[in-house]
Design a protein around this motif. Structure first.
Motif, PDB file in Angstrom:
ATOM      1  N   HIS A   1       1.195  -1.182   0.004  1.00 12.28           N
ATOM      2  CA  HIS A   1       0.099  -0.071  -0.261  1.00 12.28           C
ATOM      3  C   HIS A   1       0.663   1.649   0.143  1.00 12.28           C
ATOM      4  CE1 HIS A   1      -3.606  -2.239   0.222  1.00 12.28           C
ATOM      5  NE2 HIS A   1      -3.538  -2.904   1.765  1.00 12.28           N
TER       6      HIS A   1
ATOM      7  N   PRO B   1       0.211   3.481  -3.360  1.00 19.58           N
ATOM      8  CA  PRO B   1      -1.168   4.781  -3.116  1.00 19.58           C
ATOM      9  C   PRO B   1      -1.916   4.763  -4.587  1.00 19.58           C
ATOM     10  CG  PRO B   1       0.203   5.988  -3.365  1.00 19.58           C
ATOM     11  CD  PRO B   1       1.307   4.651  -4.026  1.00 19.58           C
ATOM     12  N   PRO B   2      -3.771   5.015  -3.741  1.00 20.95           N
ATOM     13  CA  PRO B   2      -4.425   5.058  -4.809  1.00 20.95           C
ATOM     14  C   PRO B   2      -3.935   6.513  -5.919  1.00 20.95           C
ATOM     15  CG  PRO B   2      -5.775   4.862  -2.822  1.00 20.95           C
ATOM     16  CD  PRO B   2      -4.080   4.877  -2.536  1.00 20.95           C
TER      17      PRO B   2
ATOM     18  N   GLY C   1      -7.137  -5.929  -5.024  1.00 19.01           N
ATOM     19  CA  GLY C   1      -8.728  -5.310  -5.006  1.00 19.01           C
ATOM     20  C   GLY C   1      -9.374  -6.652  -5.385  1.00 19.01           C
TER      21      GLY C   1
ATOM     22  N   THR D   1     -11.649   5.333  -8.296  1.00 21.21           N
ATOM     23  CA  THR D   1     -10.827   5.499  -7.103  1.00 21.21           C
ATOM     24  C   THR D   1      -9.832   5.844  -6.894  1.00 21.21           C
ATOM     25  OG1 THR D   1      -9.751   2.858  -8.760  1.00 21.21           O
ATOM     26  CG2 THR D   1      -8.102   3.973  -7.085  1.00 21.21           C
TER      27      THR D   1
ATOM     28  N   ARG E   1     -13.459   7.290  -4.530  1.00 16.53           N
ATOM     29  CA  ARG E   1     -13.319   6.079  -3.552  1.00 16.53           C
ATOM     30  C   ARG E   1     -12.519   6.789  -1.994  1.00 16.53           C
ATOM     31  NH1 ARG E   1     -12.986   2.319  -6.341  1.00 16.53           N
ATOM     32  NH2 ARG E   1     -11.387   1.259  -5.495  1.00 16.53           N
ATOM     33  N   GLU E   2     -11.221   6.913  -2.412  1.00 22.01           N
ATOM     34  CA  GLU E   2     -10.149   6.591  -1.800  1.00 22.01           C
ATOM     35  C   GLU E   2      -9.887   8.452  -1.407  1.00 22.01           C
ATOM     36  OE1 GLU E   2      -8.645   3.802  -1.281  1.00 22.01           O
ATOM     37  OE2 GLU E   2     -10.148   3.007  -1.328  1.00 22.01           O
ATOM     38  N   LYS E   3     -11.147   8.767  -1.802  1.00 20.14           N
ATOM     39  CA  LYS E   3     -10.728  10.178  -1.228  1.00 20.14           C
ATOM     40  C   LYS E   3      -9.778  11.062  -1.321  1.00 20.14           C
ATOM     41  CE  LYS E   3     -14.812   9.237   1.644  1.00 20.14           C
ATOM     42  NZ  LYS E   3     -15.406   9.653   3.026  1.00 20.14           N
ATOM     43  N   VAL E   4      -9.341  11.395  -2.246  1.00 28.20           N
ATOM     44  CA  VAL E   4      -7.662  11.645  -2.522  1.00 28.20           C
ATOM     45  C   VAL E   4      -8.119  12.718  -2.901  1.00 28.20           C
ATOM     46  CG1 VAL E   4      -5.935  11.699  -4.863  1.00 28.20           C
ATOM     47  CG2 VAL E   4      -6.639   9.505  -3.698  1.00 28.20           C
TER      48      VAL E   4
END
Length: 399
Positions: free
Chosen positions: A114, A118-119, A234, A342, A345-348
């Motif tokens: 991770h 990362p995202p 995933g 992505t 959803r991962e709130k970058v």
């Protein structure tokens, strides 16, 4: 409906397994058609690769393996530069990436992965998979816009208004209807179908393929494996949620990655593209509530059996390019949107300069066609963009 406690009879289990193969079939055969391989070669590779994956994961994980769209452009480029023997050597590099990731997760745990991917890195890489193929989609659609739009509209209608399992096969429906319309318009050549035998041994089995080892294609293909590796991780989580089991712990993520890697390695010697975890079948499991690995193995065996039908391969290769182009307009745009999802959803956080820089530079290098060259070795496209994204993520200070 569940098969975990023997609720399905052997006949119904077989029927569901064949349905699962049909769900994956449409997307899976597009890849060989675009890279110049026989579809039956992919089918036999996916079938045997899936069975190998299940052997490595102790038969516990209900996952089907197929060919990833991430490898289309790299294989097209590699085959022009090094030929198929060199391209197969490059695919050895894909297997190597999976093996290394398996060892790292076993040794350091999932946090290391991770940290590396990362995202903010994975999002733009997934976007590039779709965007890098967009020109091919337009070029193929341009050969006959009527057929392309027909296939596209059918696929979209099935996707939005289809019910049950039908909703999961928009690609197959688009190809079938588009091909029927092409045949009615006299735009489909069945000469190869007529000349092909009903039954034939897939070339992947009939002829042993030996990769011609070279460092250049090996290093060229390795970075491309980053996106499928992350997609695999995933998918294991998603499949675990659908089956209500923790496959990350048992049999372990290191085993599932090893299974994918060995299946990719097998594909090299069968003259196939790498076969990796296929997300399409997960949707079918959600609808049918059948999560038994036995059913997935039936789908794998069905793929192997279908690969021996010579006329099937000829028929698939006769599908007009415009029909495939229409389907690709939907597929590749959808892939790009998954990358955006992505990031969302991962709130970058794009108020952070670091994130803007990583995403921006990764996309610019991938779309702009940047090439890194040393002598006869060159790195470009998704591979180069992936490496740049990873390096920027490791070097740039956190906000």
């Amino acid at each position: 409906m569940s098969d975990e406690n023997g609720a399905l009879s052997p006949l119904r289990r077989t029927v569901v397994g064949v349905q699962f193969l049909f769900v994956a079939f449409g997307s899976m055969v597009i890849v060989p058609l675009l890279v110049g391989l026989e579809p039956t070669t992919i089918l036999v590779s996916a079938g045997i690769g899936t069975l190998l994956f299940h052997a490595i994961t102790k038969g516990k994980v209900p996952i089907f393996l197929g060919c990833s769209f991430a490898f289309i452009t790299p294989i097209q480029v590699a085959s022009k530069q090094w030929g198929m023997p060199g391209t197969l050597a490059g695919m050895l590099g894909v297997s190597l990436v999976y093996f290394v990731m398996s060892i790292l997760i076993k040794w350091r745990g999932q946090r290391f992965i991770h940290r590396l991917f990362p995202p903010v890195v994975i999002g733009p890489v997934i976007m590039l998979i779709g965007l890098s193929l967009s020109k091919s989609a337009i070029d193929m659609a341009c050969t006959d816009w009527f057929l392309a739009v027909t296939a596209f509209v059918v696929a979209v209608v099935v996707l939005f208004f289809g019910k049950g399992l039908l909703k999961l096969v928009p690609v197959a429906c688009g190809i079938v209807v588009g091909s029927v319309v092409a045949a009615l318009c006299g735009k489909m050549d069945f000469t190869a179908v007529a000349q092909s035998p009903w039954f034939s041994v897939p070339s992947g089995i009939a002829h042993f393929h030996m990769p011609q080892f070279a460092w250049e294609p090996l290093l060229f293909m390795m970075p491309v494996a980053v996106a499928p590796v992350i997609e695999h991780i995933g998918d294991v989580y998603v499949v675990g949620a659908v089956a209500d089991k923790d496959f990350v712990s048992d049999p372990g993520l290191h085993r599932t990655l090893l299974g994918d890697g060995l299946a990719c390695l097998l594909g090299c010697f069968l003259g196939s593209t790498p076969v990796t975890t296929y997300s399409e079948v997960t949707g079918a499991m959600q609808i049918t509530h059948v999560t038994s690995p036995k059913v997935i193995r039936i789908a794998a065996i069905a793929a192997i059996v279908l690969s021996f039908f010579g006329k099937l391969s000829a028929l698939l290769q006769s599908v007009p390019r415009a029909v495939l182009g229409g389907i690709m307009l939907m597929l590749f745009g959808t892939i790009a949107s998954v990358g955006i999802q992505t990031l969302v959803r991962e709130k970058v956080d794009f108020s952070i300069t670091r994130n803007i820089l990583i995403v921006g530079v990764t996309l610019t290098i991938g779309i702009g066609g940047a090439v890194l060259q040393f002598g006869t070795f060159s790195l470009s496209g998704i591979g180069l963009a992936s490496i740049v994204g990873v390096v920027l993520n490791l070097l740039l200070p956190e906000a």
